[in-house]
Design a protein around this motif. Structure first.
Motif, PDB file in Angstrom:
ATOM      1  N   GLN A  69       0.839  -1.204   0.000  1.00  0.00           N
ATOM      2  CA  GLN A  69       0.000   0.000   0.000  1.00  0.00           C
ATOM      3  C   GLN A  69       0.875   1.256   0.000  1.00  0.00           C
ATOM      4  O   GLN A  69       0.573   2.229  -0.685  1.00  0.00           O
ATOM      5  N   ASN A  70       1.968   1.213   0.745  1.00  0.00           N
ATOM      6  CA  ASN A  70       2.904   2.329   0.793  1.00  0.00           C
ATOM      7  C   ASN A  70       3.497   2.599  -0.593  1.00  0.00           C
ATOM      8  O   ASN A  70       3.624   3.744  -1.034  1.00  0.00           O
ATOM      9  N   LYS A  73       0.955   4.277  -2.976  1.00  0.00           N
ATOM     10  CA  LYS A  73       0.885   5.733  -2.747  1.00  0.00           C
ATOM     11  C   LYS A  73       2.064   6.438  -3.402  1.00  0.00           C
ATOM     12  O   LYS A  73       1.904   7.506  -4.001  1.00  0.00           O
ATOM     13  N   GLU A  76       1.502   6.521  -7.139  1.00  0.00           N
ATOM     14  CA  GLU A  76       0.482   7.520  -7.457  1.00  0.00           C
ATOM     15  C   GLU A  76       1.078   8.928  -7.425  1.00  0.00           C
ATOM     16  O   GLU A  76       0.803   9.753  -8.300  1.00  0.00           O
ATOM     17  N   ASN A  77       1.937   9.217  -6.442  1.00  0.00           N
ATOM     18  CA  ASN A  77       2.600  10.525  -6.379  1.00  0.00           C
ATOM     19  C   ASN A  77       3.482  10.756  -7.600  1.00  0.00           C
ATOM     20  O   ASN A  77       3.472  11.837  -8.185  1.00  0.00           O
ATOM     21  N   LYS A 107      -6.267   1.285  -7.699  1.00  0.00           N
ATOM     22  CA  LYS A 107      -6.056   2.324  -6.688  1.00  0.00           C
ATOM     23  C   LYS A 107      -5.671   3.675  -7.282  1.00  0.00           C
ATOM     24  O   LYS A 107      -5.924   4.709  -6.689  1.00  0.00           O
ATOM     25  N   ILE A 108      -5.031   3.668  -8.447  1.00  0.00           N
ATOM     26  CA  ILE A 108      -4.552   4.926  -9.031  1.00  0.00           C
ATOM     27  C   ILE A 108      -5.702   5.661  -9.703  1.00  0.00           C
ATOM     28  O   ILE A 108      -6.551   5.057 -10.350  1.00  0.00           O
ATOM     29  N   ASP A 109      -5.688   6.964  -9.562  1.00  0.00           N
ATOM     30  CA  ASP A 109      -6.722   7.814 -10.150  1.00  0.00           C
ATOM     31  C   ASP A 109      -6.680   7.700 -11.674  1.00  0.00           C
ATOM     32  O   ASP A 109      -5.785   8.225 -12.323  1.00  0.00           O
TER      33      ASP A 109
END
Length: 140
Positions: A69-70, A73, A76-77, A107-109
């Motif tokens: 999960q880390n 994120k 995604e950044n 999970k990614i936009d």
């Protein structure tokens, strides 16, 4: 296509004509630590930025790493900050890689991400070649 970087986990090539970067995950990626995975992400997105790439094809055929999960994120950044808005992704042939990639994609936009999925590298390469053909047609 010019080979730019090769290390034990990834190979990065660049096609300047279409400003595309191609990343191939090497089989050794299954032995990476999370820190090493983060270093690879930094390497590929920094390389893309330096080369001013606006397209990325990721050959994840041999990808077999459990993305935390880390790490999702962090990815995604990187994606949100990157000038790359067109991504191609070759699906992994490994069960762990497939599951990790599907989880990541969910999970990614997806609104800011133009992502094409491919079953094999040849189809992904064909997709990249379409950009080259469009560039040549625009220059006629």
């Amino acid at each position: 296509m010019k080979k730019v970087i090769t290390n034990e986990y990834i190979e990065i090539k660049y096609e300047p004509e279409i400003k595309a970067i191609v990343i191939k995950w090497l089989p050794e990626n299954q032995c990476m630590s999370e820190l090493e995975f983060h270093e690879q992400l930094n390497t590929l997105f920094t390389t893309a930025e330096v080369l001013k790439a606006d397209k990325m094809l990721i050959d994840a055929n041999d990808f077999s790493y459990p993305i935390s999960q880390n790490s999702i994120k962090l990815i995604e950044n990187y994606v949100n900050k990157s000038q790359i808005k067109t991504f191609g992704l070759v699906k992994s042939q490994h069960l762990l890689g497939k599951a990790a990639i599907l989880r990541l994609i969910s999970k990614i936009d997806s609104h800011s991400l133009n992502l094409k999925l491919f079953n094999d590298y040849e189809t992904g390469q064909f997709w990249l070649n379409l950009f080259s053909a469009m560039n040549k047609k625009a220059n006629i």
